[in-house]
Design an enzyme around this catalytic site. Sequence first.
Site, PDB file in Angstrom:
ATOM      1  N   GLU A 141      -2.734  -9.412   3.430  1.00  0.00           N
ATOM      2  CA  GLU A 141      -2.959  -9.945   4.777  1.00  0.00           C
ATOM      3  C   GLU A 141      -4.416  -9.879   5.210  1.00  0.00           C
ATOM      4  O   GLU A 141      -4.754 -10.256   6.333  1.00  0.00           O
ATOM      5  CB  GLU A 141      -2.102  -9.170   5.787  1.00  0.00           C
ATOM      6  CG  GLU A 141      -2.677  -7.836   6.258  1.00  0.00           C
ATOM      7  CD  GLU A 141      -2.746  -6.743   5.208  1.00  0.00           C
ATOM      8  OE1 GLU A 141      -3.469  -5.754   5.414  1.00  0.00           O
ATOM      9  OE2 GLU A 141      -2.067  -6.870   4.170  1.00  0.00           O
ATOM     10  N   CYS A 158       0.834  -1.209   0.000  1.00  0.00           N
ATOM     11  CA  CYS A 158       0.000   0.000   0.000  1.00  0.00           C
ATOM     12  C   CYS A 158       0.874   1.267   0.000  1.00  0.00           C
ATOM     13  O   CYS A 158       1.452   1.605  -1.016  1.00  0.00           O
ATOM     14  CB  CYS A 158      -0.984  -0.029   1.164  1.00  0.00           C
ATOM     15  SG  CYS A 158      -2.431   1.010   0.889  1.00  0.00           S
ATOM     16  N   HIS A 207      -3.921  -5.287  -0.084  1.00  0.00           N
ATOM     17  CA  HIS A 207      -3.560  -5.865   1.214  1.00  0.00           C
ATOM     18  C   HIS A 207      -3.676  -7.384   1.215  1.00  0.00           C
ATOM     19  O   HIS A 207      -4.754  -7.930   1.455  1.00  0.00           O
ATOM     20  CB  HIS A 207      -4.446  -5.268   2.309  1.00  0.00           C
ATOM     21  CG  HIS A 207      -4.080  -3.878   2.684  1.00  0.00           C
ATOM     22  ND1 HIS A 207      -3.230  -3.585   3.735  1.00  0.00           N
ATOM     23  CD2 HIS A 207      -4.417  -2.690   2.132  1.00  0.00           C
ATOM     24  CE1 HIS A 207      -3.067  -2.269   3.815  1.00  0.00           C
ATOM     25  NE2 HIS A 207      -3.780  -1.708   2.851  1.00  0.00           N
TER      26      HIS A 207
END
Length: 366
Positions: free
Chosen positions: A344, A256, A342
């Site tokens: 995760e 990001c 993202h």
Amino acid sequence: MFNTQQSAFLLLQDGTFLQGKAFGKIGTATGEICFNTGMTGYQEVFTDPSYYGQVLIMNNVHIGNYGINNLDQESSSVKIRGLIGRNLEEKFSRYKASDSLDAYLKNNNIVAIEGIDTRSLVAHIRNSGAMNCIISSEITDKKTLQDELDKVPDMDGLELASVVSTKEIYEAGDANAALKIAVVDYGVKKHILTSLANRGAYIKIFPAKTSVKEITAFNPDGYFISNGPGDPAAMPYAIDTVKELLKENKPLFGICLGHQLLALANDIPTFKMHHGHRGLNHPVKNFITNRCEITTQNHGFGVNSEAVKNNTEIEITHLNLNDESIEGIRMKNKPAFSVQYHPESTPGPHDSRYLFDEFIQMMRSK
């Protein structure tokens, strides 16, 4: 829906004025308005440091219906400035939940407004673009609201990462692990650290403005450049840090804001997006595998597409299939790569978690 009859008001920079009901803390909140399209994961979203300085619209009709669980935190506190919802629920049904959304917002001093047609408001932001706004459950006069709104700085040009970054160095993972990773914290999410630690890494997390000398003294096997809020172009100190870390010629991975900083370190400019990407359902094409991934995203700035294409040292690895914005790059002459989204994500699609495996493998190979 909360049963209070106290009114609350929402005023946008373009003059849009809406009335709803108060929820959470009674007070006033200002910031850039943005929206998230996810149906679940509201607590993870609220505690994501990348949302710092923003007033969030949750597009889904019911928010708060499964309560609050401390295990769902992505940081130590709520990071949004304010919340806008259609039905913000006081009652919750999950047996593991410890608190209601209303109590949670009050404990974190977050002003919210409900009873707003969020889908209509999201459509308005999609068309008109991101802008500042003000929510208040204590100011009823529109002119007074406007005067307060006029004081709010634009997100374009704001440096916010150092505000949310850790103030002290700390560690995560097994100190006896075979691999060591230095994480530069510009607003890192907890699950990113968990994703690295669970793959057998010992991690040391450094504040945003830590000197390169102190970071490299840890002698890590790789560097991770984290997500975070604000305008990446307003972070010359971070761009310089990434440039210096690249000279170490060790594996480097950015997510990001970290993706944008890697681009800027390669003289690729960033720009303020019309309304950003935020949600659990963004399709991205991986050019390496030629497969599509459904991704979780949260960013209001992007990397200049033409500049990437014209940079002979950078390869585009991922592309957003909705608007063809750049979602991933890697350097051709160094072991460095990054993605805009993202991998995760919790909750959310798990299509992209292989990126952590690739980073680990790069360090082992090195």
